[in-house]
Each structure stands twice: as structure tokens, then as C-alpha cells.
Design a protein around this motif. Structure first.
Motif, mmCIF file in Angstrom:
data_model
loop_
_atom_site.group_PDB
_atom_site.id
_atom_site.type_symbol
_atom_site.label_atom_id
_atom_site.label_comp_id
_atom_site.label_asym_id
_atom_site.label_seq_id
_atom_site.Cartn_x
_atom_site.Cartn_y
_atom_site.Cartn_z
ATOM 1 N N ASP A 45 27.532 -11.202 3.214
ATOM 2 C CA ASP A 45 27.523 -11.830 2.003
ATOM 3 C C ASP A 45 26.779 -10.839 0.877
ATOM 4 O OD1 ASP A 45 28.914 -14.265 2.732
ATOM 5 O OD2 ASP A 45 26.940 -14.924 3.382
ATOM 6 N N LEU A 46 26.238 -9.848 1.481
ATOM 7 C CA LEU A 46 25.510 -9.142 0.576
ATOM 8 C C LEU A 46 26.396 -8.127 -0.474
ATOM 9 C CD1 LEU A 46 22.381 -7.679 2.767
ATOM 10 C CD2 LEU A 46 22.315 -9.771 1.062
ATOM 11 N N ALA A 47 27.774 -7.946 0.364
ATOM 12 C CA ALA A 47 28.621 -7.273 -0.574
ATOM 13 C C ALA A 47 29.037 -8.046 -1.830
ATOM 14 C CB ALA A 47 29.828 -6.917 0.356
ATOM 15 N N GLU A 48 28.660 -9.211 -2.202
ATOM 16 C CA GLU A 48 28.976 -10.000 -3.191
ATOM 17 C C GLU A 48 28.007 -10.182 -4.203
ATOM 18 O OE1 GLU A 48 30.425 -13.601 -1.959
ATOM 19 O OE2 GLU A 48 31.576 -12.832 -0.185
ATOM 20 N N VAL A 49 26.671 -9.508 -4.112
ATOM 21 C CA VAL A 49 25.583 -9.534 -5.082
ATOM 22 C C VAL A 49 24.983 -8.482 -5.185
ATOM 23 C CG1 VAL A 49 24.332 -10.516 -3.303
ATOM 24 C CG2 VAL A 49 23.767 -11.098 -5.685
ATOM 25 N N PRO A 50 24.474 -7.748 -6.358
ATOM 26 C CA PRO A 50 23.768 -6.632 -6.603
ATOM 27 C C PRO A 50 22.275 -6.663 -6.135
ATOM 28 C CG PRO A 50 24.742 -7.223 -8.663
ATOM 29 C CD PRO A 50 24.810 -8.322 -7.643
ATOM 30 N N LEU A 51 21.901 -5.987 -5.228
ATOM 31 C CA LEU A 51 20.448 -5.972 -4.527
ATOM 32 C C LEU A 51 19.355 -5.346 -5.579
ATOM 33 C CD1 LEU A 51 20.343 -5.629 -0.682
ATOM 34 C CD2 LEU A 51 20.013 -7.647 -2.064
ATOM 35 N N LEU A 52 18.594 -5.734 -6.026
ATOM 36 C CA LEU A 52 17.635 -5.199 -6.742
ATOM 37 C C LEU A 52 16.449 -4.498 -5.889
ATOM 38 C CD1 LEU A 52 16.460 -8.320 -9.193
ATOM 39 C CD2 LEU A 52 18.087 -6.352 -9.447
ATOM 40 N N ARG A 53 16.169 -3.135 -6.475
ATOM 41 C CA ARG A 53 15.350 -2.445 -5.641
ATOM 42 C C ARG A 53 14.133 -1.930 -6.388
ATOM 43 N NH1 ARG A 53 18.344 -0.438 -1.093
ATOM 44 N NH2 ARG A 53 20.672 -1.222 -1.230
ATOM 45 N N LEU A 54 13.034 -1.582 -5.751
ATOM 46 C CA LEU A 54 12.030 -0.860 -6.403
ATOM 47 C C LEU A 54 12.033 0.449 -6.541
ATOM 48 C CD1 LEU A 54 8.947 -2.721 -4.554
ATOM 49 C CD2 LEU A 54 9.704 -2.846 -6.897
ATOM 50 N N HIS A 63 22.307 -0.243 2.475
ATOM 51 C CA HIS A 63 23.230 0.271 1.390
ATOM 52 C C HIS A 63 24.757 -0.246 1.958
ATOM 53 C CE1 HIS A 63 20.661 2.859 -0.449
ATOM 54 N NE2 HIS A 63 20.079 3.273 0.766
ATOM 55 N N ARG A 64 24.792 -0.625 3.075
ATOM 56 C CA ARG A 64 26.081 -1.184 3.573
ATOM 57 C C ARG A 64 25.893 -2.371 4.315
ATOM 58 N NH1 ARG A 64 30.819 1.766 2.659
ATOM 59 N NH2 ARG A 64 30.223 3.807 1.646
ATOM 60 N N THR A 65 27.104 -3.301 4.547
ATOM 61 C CA THR A 65 26.935 -4.445 5.283
ATOM 62 C C THR A 65 27.375 -3.911 6.904
ATOM 63 O OG1 THR A 65 29.471 -5.179 5.201
ATOM 64 C CG2 THR A 65 27.772 -5.757 3.454
ATOM 65 N N PRO A 66 27.222 -4.873 7.867
ATOM 66 C CA PRO A 66 27.448 -4.549 9.119
ATOM 67 C C PRO A 66 29.072 -4.119 9.422
ATOM 68 C CG PRO A 66 26.048 -6.518 9.181
ATOM 69 C CD PRO A 66 26.248 -6.136 7.702
ATOM 70 N N MET A 67 29.654 -4.780 8.675
ATOM 71 C CA MET A 67 30.932 -4.278 8.539
ATOM 72 C C MET A 67 31.392 -3.014 7.674
ATOM 73 S SD MET A 67 32.732 -6.445 10.601
ATOM 74 C CE MET A 67 34.196 -6.324 10.335
ATOM 75 N N GLY A 68 30.535 -2.265 7.236
ATOM 76 C CA GLY A 68 30.628 -1.160 6.292
ATOM 77 C C GLY A 68 31.011 -1.253 4.890
ATOM 78 N N ARG A 69 31.002 -2.549 4.469
ATOM 79 C CA ARG A 69 31.152 -2.685 2.997
ATOM 80 C C ARG A 69 30.046 -2.303 2.238
ATOM 81 N NH1 ARG A 69 32.229 -8.772 2.905
ATOM 82 N NH2 ARG A 69 32.680 -8.806 0.850
#
Length: 313
Positions: free
Chosen positions: A186-195, A210-216
Motif C-alpha cells: 500500500d506504500l505505493a499509494e501514498v508519498p512517504l515523508l522523510r527527514l 524506496h520500493r514495495t516488496p513487489m518492486g513498485r
């Protein structure tokens, strides 16, 4: 068994090497071998399995170690406490933390440590992600509770105190916010904020992929100068952040929600120590941290505390 013989047995149980045990205790290797054989004759069974390459505890040896270790630690602390009181000795211990739940554990440990060692005081401070190891490396701190994994020259890792489940901190209006759980895909569907320019890299790479387990690819949200900016930006709808699940108890605010992550690694928090090895007072303090992490205060989930050896000086 004499106290010295118990010490030899416990040291060998930790080192699993007769030569290193003798060197650490500053006695001849023959003395180690003699004491262990004497103990095994007394019990009528082997405590160690020995080959030309390895030394391993037998089930009886493991049971004896687990029974003796807490008792001998209490004896050592009692003797050190009596000695310090007799000399009027005291001192200061400086400890750092990165998260508020780590601070809570340190403060409870500081109170217990003061009860055990009159004349000693414990000072705690927050450690910035901008300089996560500097205070420890510069000698400003004697120990620290921080996120694992840690790979840093001059820093040794002690025991893990907490293994935390994770959650995704989301804006309340995001379509994932209404779910019971989310997964790494599901992380491919939302931008992750980073420090911005954060260390330590090993921890960041494990928990902010930087990628999901499926490579997205996982979208990147805006960079933040400090962690305290992240909930503000999440509430404003700029993205999401992976956090420890218990962050909901400390960082809840209007506009954000926390949805459990049902897969991926746990967030582990453990003890960091100077590589040259801790002083006896620091060892005693870490023993208290271990114990308190196993017996949480009301409302806290228990930590997982593996039996890890302290780094050797």
C-alpha cells in the motif's frame, strides 16, 4: 559451588571458549578446565559439549546458567552498593534517547538505579537524528537507547529492549485511513515523508524503503528538517510516515490517524554503548533497563528482551 567457581562457569557459558574465558578472568586455562570438570562430577552430568572446534552448553548447562545468572547479578550489585556506601562513593551516569517511550524507560530505570546506588544520579537527554551517535562517541553519554540496526565505528550494540509493531501515520482524509490495517504494498499509494540528510542510514533504509516488496516505487513526499515537522505535514495532507504503533499514544493530533502495518520488520530499540566496553555502573544500569522492559508499566506493551552478551572491553 564457590562464588569464584560460579563466575568461571558463567563466563565460559558466555564466551563458549576456554582460552578466552581464562584470559578474561586472568587465570590459567587449566584452572577453567579443572573447575568445570569438578562441577560436572558434582552434578553427575555434562554442562558443556566439547569438540575440537566448538564448546556448547548442554540443556543442563543452559538451565544452570539461567538460574545462576540473575542471582549472581543481584549479589554483585549488593556488594557494589555496600562498597560504595562504605566509601561514601557516588557518581553520575549520562544516558540518551531518541523517542519518548525510550525516555520513559530511562526515567524509571534512573529511579531504580538511585535506590540501588545511593549517591549516584542519572541524567537523561534527547539525542537528535542530525547527530545520532556524536554524544556517545564524544563521551557526553555513557549509553543510549536508539533504533536498530546500528553499524557505526566506535559504537557497540547491547540488548534489544523493545520490538515495536509499526503503523502508517496518514491524513484522516486519505483513502487508506479508513482501513483496519495496511501492508507494505500500500506504500505505493501514498508519498512517504522523510527527514533531510538523516543518519543512521542502515535504520532509514530498513524502515523507509524506496520500493514495495513487489518492486513498485514508493513516492517521496517533501523532506522535513526535524521529526516534529512530520505530523504537521501529514495533517496538512502532504504524505504519510512509517512510525512505531505506540506513537499514536504520544503524537496524536487533529488531522492524522494511525493505521497498523501488518507486515514488514518490527521497529527495534536497543542499547548503544561505547565500543571499548561499559563500566560496571553502566552494566548495572543496563540490567535494570532489561528488567523494566520485561515488566512494563500500566498501558505499555512488554518489550522483547533477548539474552545478549555485553560487548567485551
Amino acid at each position: 559451588m564457590e562464588l569464584r567457581d560460579i563466575e568461571i562457569f558463567l563466563t565460559l557459558a558466555e564466551e563458549l571458549h576456554f582460552g578466552r574465558t581464562a584470559e578474561r578472568l586472568r587465570i590459567p586455562p587449566s584452572r577453567v578446565s579443572h573447575v568445570i570438570k569438578k562441577q560436572e562430577r558434582r552434578f553427575g552430568a555434562a554442562l558443556f559439549e566439547r569438540t575440537s572446534r566448538t564448546v556448547r552448553l548442554t540443556p543442563l548447562g543452559e538451565e544452570l546458567r539461567d538460574e545462576l545468572l540473575p542471582a549472581t547479578q543481584r549479589i554483585r550489585r549488593a556488594l557494589e552498593r555496600a562498597s560504595a556506601q562504605g566509601r561514601g562513593a557516588g557518581g553520575e551516569l549520562h544516558a540518551g534517547y531518541t523517542r519518548p517511550w525510550c525516555a520513559s524507560l530511562l526515567l524509571r530505570a534512573a529511579e531504580a538505579f538511585g535506590d540501588e546506588r545511593p549517591g549516584w544520579s542519572v541524567h537523561t537527554r534527547e539525542v537528535s537524528f542530525r547527530d545520532p551517535y556524536g554524544p556517545l562517541l564524544r563521551g557526553e553519554l555513557q549509553l543510549q537507547i536508539a533504533e536498530f540496526p546500528v553499524v557505526e565505528s566506535g559504537i557497540a550494540t547491547g540488548p534489544v529492549l523493545f520490538r515495536e509493531s509499526r503503523a502508517l501515520m496518514l491524513p484522516v482524509g486519505h483513502h487508506l485511513a479508513g482501513r483496519a490495517t495496511v501492508c507494505m504494498e500500500d506504500l505505493a499509494e501514498v508519498p512517504l515523508l522523510r527527514l533531510d540528510n538523516i543518519r543512521p542510514r542502515p535504520t532509514v533504509d530498513v524502515h523507509f524503503p524506496h520500493r514495495t516488496p513487489m518492486g513498485r516505487p514508493i513516492p517521496h513526499g517533501p523532506s522535513c528538517a526535524s521529526w516534529h515537522e512530520i505530523p504537521v505535514r501529514v495533517a496538512a495532507g502532504f504524505g504519510a510516515s512509517i512510525v512505531a504503533a505506540r506513537a499514536a499514544d504520544y503524537h496524536a493530533r487533529p488531522g492524522i490517524t494511525f493505521v497498523p502495518l501488518r507486515d514488514g520488520p518490527t521497529l527495534d530499540y536497543g542499547v548503544l554503548l561505547p565500543a571499548e566496553g561499559p563500566a560496571s555502573a553502566v552494566r548495572a544500569f543496563v540490567d535494570i533497563l532489561r528488567t523494566l522492559a520485561d515488566v512494563p508499566s500500566a498501558g505499555e506493551a512488554p518489550g522483547s528482551v533477548p539474552r545478549q552478551a555485553f560487548p567485551k572491553p
